[in-house]
Design a protein around this motif. Structure first.
Motif: not given
Length: 128
Positions: A82-88
């Protein structure tokens, strides 16, 4: 589908692996090993979902051939994904914002040029 890998070598995906990755992207759900969809894949693919939709798919593979994410670490893995998705998503939004600023500046320059040309065409030439 474009494959981008982190590591020393780019992984080779079989047709089953590619199908699992594409399914995960299209349906916004995990697919591959350790899931209920396309379990023949050696990889587990998890979508990076945001308010913009599915932006990418993260592929995970265990070197031991077992589930890429052990059950006891599933919550941690979901949180990291989820954190990676938000950063993306943030990177995509920043890129979109920069592109919009370039368009705004271009439109502003075009309007100034047209106003200047219009003024020059309406102003009579005077010869001293």
């Amino acid at each position: 589908m474009k494959i981008t890998a982190s590591g020393q070598t780019k992984p080779e995906l079989s047709s089953v692996d590619r199908a699992a990755a594409e399914w995960a992207f299209e349906h916004g759900e995990a697919a591959g090993r350790g899931t209920n969809t396309l379990t023949a894949s050696d990889w587990q693919f998890r979508p990076l979902k945001t308010s913009l939709g599915t932006l990418a798919v993260l592929g995970l593979r265990s070197p031991s051939g077992r589930d890429a994410v052990p059950t006891k670490r599933a919550a941690l893995a979901e949180s990291l994904i989820d954190q990676a998705a938000l950063a993306h998503e943030r990177l995509k939004l920043e890129t979109d914002m920069r592109e919009m600023e370039v368009v705004r500046q271009r439109d502003s320059l075009r309007a100034a040029l047209l106003a200047s040309l219009s003024h020059d065409l309406r102003t009579p030439l005077t010869v001293p």
